[in-house]
Design an enzyme around this catalytic site. Structure first.
Site, short mmCIF file in Angstrom:
data_model
loop_
_atom_site.label_atom_id
_atom_site.label_comp_id
_atom_site.label_asym_id
_atom_site.label_seq_id
_atom_site.Cartn_x
_atom_site.Cartn_y
_atom_site.Cartn_z
N LEU A 22 99.43 16.50 80.50
CA LEU A 22 99.37 17.33 79.31
C LEU A 22 100.12 18.65 79.47
CD1 LEU A 22 95.61 16.86 78.30
CD2 LEU A 22 97.61 15.85 77.20
N GLY A 25 100.00 24.85 84.60
CA GLY A 25 99.86 26.29 84.61
C GLY A 25 100.08 26.84 86.00
N GLY A 26 99.67 28.10 86.21
CA GLY A 26 99.89 28.72 87.50
C GLY A 26 99.08 28.13 88.62
N MET A 27 97.88 27.60 88.29
CA MET A 27 97.00 27.09 89.34
C MET A 27 96.85 25.57 89.32
SD MET A 27 93.85 29.76 89.74
CE MET A 27 93.19 29.45 88.11
N VAL A 30 97.44 19.62 84.33
CA VAL A 30 96.40 19.02 83.50
C VAL A 30 96.83 17.62 83.06
CG1 VAL A 30 94.88 19.35 81.52
CG2 VAL A 30 95.89 21.33 82.67
N LYS A 45 91.98 18.43 85.66
CA LYS A 45 92.83 19.50 86.14
C LYS A 45 92.92 19.42 87.66
CE LYS A 45 92.26 22.58 82.24
NZ LYS A 45 92.30 23.99 81.79
N ASP A 138 90.48 35.23 84.42
CA ASP A 138 91.78 34.77 83.91
C ASP A 138 91.72 34.51 82.41
OD1 ASP A 138 94.46 34.13 84.07
OD2 ASP A 138 94.14 32.07 84.73
#
Length: 883
Positions: A22, A25-27, A30, A45, A138
């Protein structure tokens, strides 16, 4: 499918089927996946490999458990977490829709009211988490999912889990926690101690962007942005958008202060400031007065005894002076309390009513097992219970102050009682919701319902229609009627799905014409020629008003802020013709209830104390492991599903006004009633895991008011009007009419074996519980209750039929025999449910499969009672009186 996805798919193959990626991101990356065990779509995730390499799987899994225990309507719950083939992963619900980032990318700037609403709902989630020691760290638009227009905060506590699991080695990953544009100064400077005020800063940055189109600090690189966050103050939002209200701009500025200690102490404080139209004006109006620089709220917080003396002296002066006397003495404000022996009972309707001469207060107080109305002369420190008002809601006084009208839900009636003694009179019978009433100058009683304003000219007389709700214009109901002194019209509130969109309107009784006057949630006419109205933030305003023309004149003038609001916009404020005003302070007046377990002996145990709201109905799943809860959300109600005892809660319904839920036998589907434009009161169903949208099961020409599925799923029994019906769920689905009497039959409940139907009938003049054979309903019937009964619920084995007594306070277990015929063997009162809700039409409680515990709701925590009495309030308007 790339090698990483293939490897992940293989590692999770026994639990999840990976559909596609999907986003990243930074961490984490997904993935959309199918939960094989529960047959539902989820979001998996997976932490970035370079981050997972330094964390340590064991520690990460331990730390992430903190988030699994959280349950809040605006927090996306955590389903699962763990390790697989070196991957660290966690699983959350898959939310169809968009993120706040998607919405901002499309719209750039949001409507101000919408932006503030989103921020306040996120702040409610933050306040809940901070109270449990969990800081998000965050907050950003990407982590706020929009589900049916409402925000859901994702990854709650994930950053904390990652940070804690890393053991202080985050710098080794080359990653930082927090997105630069929304990072607090203390995060940007890598402070060791991060508090909830960091989340407040981040959310303020998100709100700043919703209002202006950009975060407060921009730059060409992360380093530039961080330097600005540390060194440069944020520009006021009004620099880029002048229409932002002053209190909103000031609240954002305070939340963006560099020093955490200079920000709001709590997320709730930030939310309250956003809703308080006087957040800035109170401070600025007092600044520069010298010496006495205390805020108004501090100056009035004098010792109670002294305040009451001033109140009585001021009141006597106000009531005794000649009617033509000048108002030059100015406004007087003072706090007031109610006696401990008769405290206010907060509920969804109107709470307070002052007599026209300003000498007496009528209010809703705590009664025996329910509520009563109380009368308190303002020159007395005691209050007196008004007889025959048990169960009263939304009191309103006659012009002479000698009669009080009120609505009672159990049984559903509109009553009046003389304060000088005499019998209670029944004016109208109506099972729909009451939203206030008023006396006309000719003695007629006007009352508001979901479908509009109604009028009764004499007790027991014919009910006349005054207004009709126009659903094509987004109207959901009419409420809080106030008849004008000339008797030619009335002011009322037009309810919509969002309180921010409610309108104040006037109706001409002769022509029936309805005219919209101003945006607001609650209004009252006060002679001579003033319309006083409250907005959705609790600010009170005055406008000139022409009674004859039903039109406003002149501008809106602020009077005061911080007035408490209740359900559907009702403002807890009341006025007298003599110039007195009494109001409740703050937002604590909204009802907040909790679920509780009660044993057969009445011993109560809270159910996950984090789950609060204004509840409607409860229904336990067949295995007793989940509960479907109806939650009133302003004008609409929705159904939420919670895993017991402390599992997550998820919203099931996303459209319409929803209630009357019942479970399928396998627990995979919820059937419920939904009121939608063009299809009022139809039966829908939706899978409990949300894997499919709600579908229409059936509609009925007479409107479905209540419906329950049989234990085997073969029959649906339902009520429409005052009659009962049934239909098969498959095969021949022809509707069978069970009752057609002149009296009301409601609350149908089929026995577990489907052979007997329990229901409530008012045939005797008192609601009683009866049982008849099913589907051969007319063959016979047996009365189960004695001296009144409501809310029948069968035990899972069919050997007991539980019900509440007529007042709803006592729960009775009737031991019954169902074969070869139905017979009541024994009746036994189990317990008294003190302070817990009862509903004539049922649904306020359910019973576990073993019959040992009862799930109930109510017991709203008593909010701090702060009231302010204002004398000669109009004096503040003399310099700018509406013309």
């Amino acid at each position: 499918m790339n090698s990483v996805t293939e490897r992940l798919s293989a590692a999770l193959a026994d639990r999840y089927r990976i559909e596609r990626e999907l986003g990243a991101g930074g961490m984490a990356t997904v993935y959309l996946a199918q939960d094989l065990k529960h047959d539902r779509l989820v979001a998996v995730k997976v932490l970035k490999p370079e981050l997972a390499a330094v964390l340590g799987a064991e520690r990460f899994v331990v730390e992430i458990k903190t988030t699994a225990s959280m349950s809040h309507p605006h927090i996306l719950p955590l389903f699962d977490s763990g390790t697989a083939d070196g991957f660290l992963f966690y699983v959350m619900p898959y939310v169809e829709g968009e993120t706040l980032r998607d919405k901002l990318n499309r719209e750039t700037q949001l409507d101000i009211d919408e932006a503030v609403r989103i921020a306040r709902e996120v702040l409610d989630a933050l306040d809940y988490a901070h109270g449990r020691g969990v800081i998000h760290r965050d907050i950003k638009p990407e982590n706020i999912l929009m589900q049916g227009g409402r925000p859901m905060v994702a990854d709650f506590g994930i950053a904390l889990a990652v940070s804690a699991a890393a053991g202080g080695r985050m710098t080794e990953t080359g990653l930082s926690l927090g997105t630069p544009h929304y990072m607090s100064p203390e995060q940007a400077t890598a402070e060791k101690e991060i508090t909830g005020r960091a989340d407040i800063y981040s959310l303020a940055s998100v709100l700043y962007e919703m209002l202006t189109g950009e975060p407060p600090h921009m730059g060409n690189s992360a380093q530039q942005i961080i330097m600005k966050i540390i060194t440069e103050p944020a520009a006021a939002v009004t620099k880029y958008r002048k229409s932002v209200p002053a209190n909103v701009a000031s609240a954002v500025a305070k939340a963006l202060e560099k020093l955490p200690a200079d920000r709001f102490a709590s997320a709730k404080g930030f939310a309250d400031a956003l809703a308080n139209t006087t957040f800035t004006t109170v401070q600025s109006s007092l600044a520069g007065q010298g010496g006495g620089g205390a805020r108004w709220t501090e100056r009035v917080a004098m010792p109670l005894a002294a305040a009451l003396v001033l109140a009585l002296v001021g009141a006597v002066w106000g009531w005794s002076r000649p009617s033509g006397a000048s108002d030059t003495a100015g406004t007087m404000r003072m706090p007031i309390t109610l006696p401990d022996s008769a405290p206010l009972r907060r509920q969804g309707g109107i709470l307070l009513a002052l007599s026209e001469d300003g000498t007496r207060l009528i209010y809703v107080g705590a009664g025996e097992g329910d509520v009563d109305l109380f009368e308190r002369p303002l020159n007395s420190l005691s209050a007196t219970r008004i007889p025959d008002t048990n169960g009263a809601d939304s009191p309103f006084l006659s012009p002479d102050g000698n009669t009080v009208g009120f609505y009672r839900a159990n049984p559903a009636r509109l009553f009046t009682v003389s304060l000088r003694g005499g019998p209670r009179l029944t004016w109208a019978e109506d099972s729909t919701i009451s939203w206030g009433g008023d006396f006309g100058p000719d003695g007629a009683v006007y009352f508001t319902r979901l479908r509009g304003i109604r009028r009764v000219r004499e007790a027991g007389g014919a009910v006349e229609q005054v207004t009709s709700v126009d659903s094509t214009r987004g109207e959901r109901g009419h409420a809080w009627v106030d008849v004008l002194p000339n008797g030619k019209g009335a002011i009322f509130t037009v309810l919509r799905a969002d309180e921010e969109q409610h309108d104040i309107a006037a109706v001409d009784f002769e022509s029936g014409e309805v005219r919209t006057l101003v945006r607001g949630v609650y209004a009252r006419f006060v002679a001579p020629g003033r319309l006083l109205y409250v907005d959705a933030r609790g600010g009170l305003f005055a406008m000139g008003f022409d009674e004859g023309k039903l039109a406003t004149t002149g501008p809106a003038i602020p009077v005061i802020g911080g007035i408490g609001l209740g359900e559907n916009g009702v403002a807890h404020v009341t006025f007298s013709a003599s110039g007195a005003m009494l109001y409740a302070v703050g937002s604590g007046s909204r009802v907040s209830e909790r679920l509780s377990w009660l044993s057969r002996e009445g011993s109560a145990t809270p159910v996950d104390t984090s789950l609060v709201g204004r509840f409607d109905e409860v229904a336990l799943s067949p295995d007793g492991r989940r509960v479907a809860v109806g939650v009133n959300e302003g004008i609409l109600a929705n159904i939420w599903i919670k895993d017991l005892p402390t599992g997550p809660v998820q919203k099931l319904t996303l459209e319409g006004d929803n209630y009357g839920q019942s479970w399928s036998a396998d627990g995979r589907t919820i059937f419920f009633i939904s009121v939608r434009p063009g299809i009022p009161g139809a039966v829908y169903s939706r899978p409990t895991d949300g894997s499919a949208n709600a579908r229409l099961v059936f509609a009925h020409s007479r409107n479905v008011a209540e419906a329950k599925l049989s234990r085997d799923g073969e029959w649906m029994v339902f009520g429409s009007g005052a009659d009962l019906f049934a239909r098969r769920m498959r095969g021949d689905t022809t509707v069978i009419q069970l009752t057609s009497s002149a009296t009301a039959e409601i609350t149908p409940r089929l026995s577990p074996d489907g052979r007997w139907l329990a229901y409530l009938s008012t045939e005797s003049g008192t609601p009683e519980i009866y049982v008849s054979p099913f589907p051969d309903f007319a063959a016979s019937r047996v009365i189960v209750s004695q001296g009144g009964g409501t809310e029948p619920v069968w035990s899972a084995d069919g050997r007991e039929l539980f019900y509440a007594t007529a007042t709803g306070t006592r729960i009775v277990a009737a031991k019954v025999e169902t074969s070869p015929t139905f017979r009541v063997l024994e009746r036994r009162v189990l317990f008294v449910r003190q302070g817990l809700n009862s509903v004539l039409a049922g649904g306020s409680y359910d019973v576990t499969p073993d019959g040992k515990r009862f799930l109930m709701y109510g017991g709203a925590e008593r909010a701090e009672e702060r009231f302010v009495l204002v004398l000669n309030w109009a004096a503040d308007l003399d310099g700018a009186r509406p013309k």
